[in-house]
Scaffold this motif. Structure first.
Motif, short mmCIF file in Angstrom:
data_model
loop_
_atom_site.label_atom_id
_atom_site.label_comp_id
_atom_site.label_asym_id
_atom_site.label_seq_id
_atom_site.Cartn_x
_atom_site.Cartn_y
_atom_site.Cartn_z
N ALA A 238 -1.11 -0.50 7.38
CA ALA A 238 -1.50 -1.21 6.65
C ALA A 238 -2.42 -1.59 7.12
O ALA A 238 -3.91 -2.33 6.61
CB ALA A 238 -0.25 -2.14 6.75
N PHE A 239 -2.88 -1.81 8.93
CA PHE A 239 -4.49 -2.60 9.35
C PHE A 239 -5.32 -1.36 8.99
O PHE A 239 -6.51 -2.17 8.71
CB PHE A 239 -3.81 -2.65 11.47
N LEU A 240 -4.97 -0.37 9.44
CA LEU A 240 -6.62 0.21 8.96
C LEU A 240 -6.39 0.57 7.06
O LEU A 240 -7.78 0.23 7.30
CB LEU A 240 -5.59 2.03 9.58
N SER A 241 -5.24 0.14 6.82
CA SER A 241 -6.33 0.15 5.65
C SER A 241 -7.18 -0.92 5.06
O SER A 241 -7.84 -0.81 4.51
CB SER A 241 -4.17 0.16 4.57
N TRP A 242 -6.92 -2.15 5.76
CA TRP A 242 -7.62 -2.99 5.35
C TRP A 242 -8.68 -3.37 5.59
O TRP A 242 -9.21 -3.68 5.09
CB TRP A 242 -6.95 -4.32 5.46
N ILE A 243 -8.81 -2.31 6.75
CA ILE A 243 -9.92 -1.48 7.50
C ILE A 243 -10.88 -1.45 6.15
O ILE A 243 -12.40 -1.13 6.09
CB ILE A 243 -10.10 -0.95 8.44
N ALA A 244 -10.18 -0.16 6.22
CA ALA A 244 -10.57 0.66 4.67
C ALA A 244 -11.57 0.27 3.42
O ALA A 244 -11.96 0.17 3.19
CB ALA A 244 -9.85 1.95 4.84
N PHE A 245 -10.39 -0.78 3.28
CA PHE A 245 -10.64 -1.93 1.76
C PHE A 245 -11.82 -1.97 2.01
O PHE A 245 -12.51 -1.87 1.71
CB PHE A 245 -9.85 -2.60 1.78
N TYR A 246 -12.25 -2.82 3.42
CA TYR A 246 -12.98 -3.48 3.98
C TYR A 246 -14.67 -2.64 3.72
O TYR A 246 -15.86 -3.05 3.02
CB TYR A 246 -13.69 -3.94 5.26
N GLN A 247 -14.34 -1.48 3.77
CA GLN A 247 -15.62 -0.27 3.85
C GLN A 247 -15.77 0.08 3.15
O GLN A 247 -16.94 0.56 2.29
CB GLN A 247 -15.57 0.91 5.57
N VAL A 248 -15.04 0.68 2.13
CA VAL A 248 -14.84 1.50 1.25
C VAL A 248 -15.11 -0.02 0.02
O VAL A 248 -16.31 0.39 -1.06
CB VAL A 248 -13.49 2.09 0.74
N ALA A 249 -14.24 -0.97 -0.52
CA ALA A 249 -14.12 -1.88 -1.42
C ALA A 249 -15.60 -2.14 -1.46
O ALA A 249 -16.24 -2.55 -2.24
CB ALA A 249 -13.28 -2.05 -2.03
N ILE A 250 -15.74 -2.82 -0.02
CA ILE A 250 -17.02 -4.04 -0.12
C ILE A 250 -18.19 -3.75 0.10
O ILE A 250 -18.89 -4.14 -0.56
CB ILE A 250 -15.97 -5.26 1.19
N THR B 54 0.63 -2.18 3.25
CA THR B 54 1.06 -3.39 3.19
C THR B 54 2.73 -3.84 3.01
O THR B 54 3.67 -4.65 3.58
CB THR B 54 -0.20 -4.72 2.57
N VAL B 55 2.98 -3.61 1.60
CA VAL B 55 3.88 -3.77 1.18
C VAL B 55 5.62 -3.58 2.10
O VAL B 55 5.85 -3.54 2.33
CB VAL B 55 4.40 -3.53 -0.47
N SER B 56 4.37 -1.40 2.32
CA SER B 56 6.17 -0.83 3.19
C SER B 56 6.30 -0.82 4.24
O SER B 56 7.04 -1.38 5.22
CB SER B 56 5.39 0.95 2.79
N SER B 57 4.85 -1.86 4.94
CA SER B 57 5.36 -2.40 6.16
C SER B 57 6.04 -3.09 6.15
O SER B 57 6.83 -3.70 7.50
CB SER B 57 4.03 -2.68 7.13
N VAL B 58 5.91 -4.20 5.74
CA VAL B 58 6.80 -5.12 5.74
C VAL B 58 8.12 -5.31 5.25
O VAL B 58 9.12 -5.97 5.85
CB VAL B 58 6.83 -6.86 4.67
N VAL B 59 8.37 -4.32 4.06
CA VAL B 59 9.42 -4.24 3.87
C VAL B 59 10.17 -2.91 5.38
O VAL B 59 11.49 -2.89 4.86
CB VAL B 59 9.51 -2.94 2.21
N HIS B 60 9.69 -2.02 5.67
CA HIS B 60 9.99 -1.31 7.16
C HIS B 60 10.92 -2.87 8.04
O HIS B 60 12.06 -2.69 8.52
CB HIS B 60 9.20 -0.74 7.94
N LEU B 61 9.87 -4.05 8.06
CA LEU B 61 10.35 -5.10 8.97
C LEU B 61 11.38 -5.35 8.71
O LEU B 61 12.96 -6.26 8.96
CB LEU B 61 9.14 -5.58 9.58
N TYR B 62 11.56 -6.13 7.23
CA TYR B 62 12.42 -6.50 6.35
C TYR B 62 13.85 -5.76 6.51
O TYR B 62 15.29 -6.33 6.90
CB TYR B 62 12.23 -6.55 4.98
N SER B 63 14.00 -4.14 7.00
CA SER B 63 15.13 -3.03 6.50
C SER B 63 15.42 -3.28 7.87
O SER B 63 16.94 -2.90 8.17
CB SER B 63 14.69 -2.58 6.32
N VAL B 64 15.16 -4.13 9.18
CA VAL B 64 15.83 -4.33 10.03
C VAL B 64 17.19 -5.22 10.15
O VAL B 64 18.09 -4.74 10.46
CB VAL B 64 14.73 -4.83 11.45
N GLY B 65 17.11 -6.51 10.05
CA GLY B 65 18.47 -7.54 9.09
C GLY B 65 18.70 -6.74 8.68
O GLY B 65 19.95 -6.78 8.94
#
Length: 641
Positions: free
Chosen positions: A41-53, A92-103
């Motif tokens: 997810a962190f790398l995806s936001w970097i990619a968003f900045y480099q590519v989209a912005i 982003t959604v997948s990462s937080v859903v992975h964390l949510y699934s722990v509980g």
């Protein structure tokens, strides 16, 4: 290497949990898969900045995949603005859903398998959105379908999830059949499946026809219609929507990831990716708008009367996806993708909040047994309130910025289709506010209706579930204003560049048009308040006066019953007939099984000749020698007379 990591880190997590989960244990699987997803997810936001912005599009060819004659396809990574947006949403959604699934899955004995499936799904979705041709896209398309089947039916010992998984798989096969035909038609027409080749040659195909089912049809219209069939199935649109509400039988994290922000949006992404083709196929584009607008209205009517909290949100998802297709159908692909972006935040937030409620209520999903949870679960109430405000398009929230823009855009398509789309989406906005606040009042206000024993166990979720809810709630509130200028604002041309087809210019909406969705939203809220807070007995009187209408909406216009009568029952009858008379009477009677039975009878008799006595075998050998001598005498001593 960053883009390789974005694509393959979830696959590594899936393989680790799947292959070594039983050895290393559930906690190790949780730590590894969650860590890899947050890095992705962190790398995806970097990619968003480099590519989209910054505008640095990326093309990476990983390996040659298939080659047969003129047909060639490669496994590639294509990252433009459209892909970058999807990378951010998915990871982003997948990462937080992975964390949510722990509980959420804390007491489940098969957590290793669950996290392996989640990560496998994420990899398939990333393969889909980073594809550079239709074959790789189809690989990811079918991959998310397989992962969805496994996740919906995760609790496979229960009949409900099993049936729901099979239903989702079969209904999606119908849409995917059309999608595959569309890919075949693309290759026949263009001689390639790579996007750039297709888009460059598409204008030359305008006005040309091809033979399909003995008819001469416009080639681009046919291709787009067939491709959209796949989108209708994957995104649960009108006529192929029946699988999505039943898919709520799976674990709630699955609903938040697959049925809110990722897999069901694959159809929207595909139409946007193929926008250079759809733009040249006006009838197919009009069909997209009609299906989208009809889905928005139809699903909202069904959500108004549901009592299962997750089914309300499921029908809401179907309705909001309809908004996205309605926007794309009138040529506003940027508006459709912007609503996909904001919807991923607030709808995933709502699903996770609903999961927190059902988790606290011992998996009870019936809102009629809830009530009064605002005081028992204040944090969950606040998070669900933020998600609901965004869903109903309360001013300045993410849904307000993206959804209201779609309604305004449809008005400026001055065709009959455009006007139909406008009114359907406007009425759906009213119904959205009505069913959303009905859900909030039913669940969190009034007196608790679950009993004293249940009330003692109701509590807010642990931090592993609360943090993902808070992250998504923040997106539900602020993602619209934060990114509006890029997606649909003054910078949208520089932002999207050539990744999708853009309208010539965004119209300046008159004040009444800008205000109309807010009026519809306010009216829906006031009616919900009157029905469920001020006079809570009044809805029961309406149900008694209009039971047929209530049942019509409760059963979602009876599409399930209709399909059962037209398709399911005849199929079962044919299968039973072939089993009883074909397999039983013919095959078992006189076919292979019958022949096998006769062979067994004969061998059972012949085997009796094997006595084990030497003199019996010597006697048989003498008989054989006598027969040979007789044969030579009769034939004159030659084997071939």
């Amino acid at each position: 290497m960053m883009y390789h990591a974005i694509l393959f880190l979830p696959l590594i997590g899936a393989l680790f949990a799947g292959l070594f989960g039983r050895v290393v244990g559930a906690r190790a699987c949780e730590v590894v898969t969650i860590s890899l997803m947050f890095v992705t997810a962190f790398l995806s936001w970097i990619a968003f900045y480099q590519v989209a912005i910054e505008g640095n599009d990326v093309r990476i060819t990983l390996l040659g995949w298939m080659q047969s004659g003129d047909f060639k396809t490669y496994w590639s990574i294509r990252v433009d603005t459209l892909t970058a947006v999807m990378l951010v949403v998915v990871n982003t959604v997948s990462s937080v859903v992975h964390l949510y699934s722990v509980g959420y899955m804390d007491e489940d004995p098969h957590k290793e398998r669950f996290f392996a499936y989640l990560s496998m799904f994420t990899f398939a979705m990333l393969a889909l959105v980073t594809s550079d041709d239709l074959v790789q896209l189809f690989f990811g398309w079918e991959g998310v379908g397989l992962a969805s089947y496994l996740l919906i039916g995760f609790w496979y010992r229960k009949p409900g999830p099993n049936a729901a998984a099979i239903k989702a798989f079969i209904v999606n096969r119908i849409g995917d059949w059309g999608f595959a035909l569309g890919i075949f038609a693309v290759f026949i027409t263009f001689g390639a499946v790579q996007y750039d080749t297709i888009f460059a040659a598409a204008p030359d195909q305008v006005g040309k026809t091809m033979t399909f089912l003995s008819w001469e049809v416009p080639v681009l219209e046919l291709i787009c219609f067939l491709l959209f069939m796949g989108a209708m199935g994957k995104s649960a649109q009108f006529l192929l929507h029946t699988w999505l509400p039943d898919a709520m039988e799976g674990p709630t994290p699955v609903s938040a990831l697959i049925h809110a922000a990722t897999m069901v949006t694959a159809g929207v992404f595909m139409v946007a990716r193929m926008s250079p083709l759809f733009e040249l196929a006006p009838y197919a584009l009009a069909f997209v708008a009609i299906i989208g607008a009809t889905s928005a209205f139809f699903a909202a009517t069904a959500a108004v009367v549901q009592t299962d909290i997750k089914r309300v949100i499921a029908y809401s998802t179907c309705s909001q996806l309809g908004y996205m297709f309605a926007a794309e159908g009138v040529g506003a692909f940027d508006a459709g993708m912007f609503h996909l972006f904001t919807h991923g935040c607030f709808k995933a937030c709502l699903f996770l909040c609903a999961g927190a409620v059902t988790h606290a209520m011992a998996d009870n999903r019936d809102m009629r047994r809830m009530g009064g949870l605002r005081k028992m679960m204040p944090f969950t109430f606040a998070m669900m309130l933020f998600g609901s405000l965004a869903l109903t398009a309360f001013p300045l929230t993410a849904g307000f910025v993206s959804k209201d823009f779609i309604i305004e855009t449809t008005w400026f398509d001055h065709t009959l289709v455009g006007q139909y789309t406008y009114w359907m989406t406007l009425i759906a906005a009213f119904l959205t506010a009505l069913y959303t606040w009905r859900l909030m009042f039913f669940t969190f206000e009034g007196n608790f209706r679950g009993g004293k024993a249940m009330a003692a166990h109701v509590h807010d979720p642990p931090w592993t579930m609360a943090v993902p809810m808070a992250i998504l709630a923040a997106g539900a509130l602020f993602a619209g204003l934060a990114f509006r200028h890029l997606f649909i604002g003054p910078d949208h041309v520089a932002f999207w560049r050539d990744s999708i087809v853009l309208q010539d210019a965004h119209h300046v909406a008159p004040f009444w048009l800008t205000l109309s969705p807010t009026i519809a939203m306010t009216l829906g809220f006031l009616i919900a308040w009157y029905f469920y807070m001020w006079r809570p007995l009044y809805p029961f009187g309406l149900l008694k006066r209009f039971p047929a209408i209530n049942k019509f909406f409760l059963h979602a216009w009876y599409f399930d019953a209709l399909y059962d009568r037209i398709f399911v029952r005849p199929s079962k009858w044919i299968g039973n007939f072939l089993w009883r008379y074909g397999d039983g009477a013919v095959i078992d009677g006189i076919g292979p099984n019958g022949v096998a039975a006769r062979v067994l009878d004969i061998t059972n008799r012949v085997v009796k000749l094997q006595t084990g006595y030497i003199y019996h075998y010597a006697f048989i050998m003498l008989i054989g020698v006598a027969l040979l001598i007789t044969y030579f005498i009769v034939t004159g001593g030659a084997l071939n007379p």
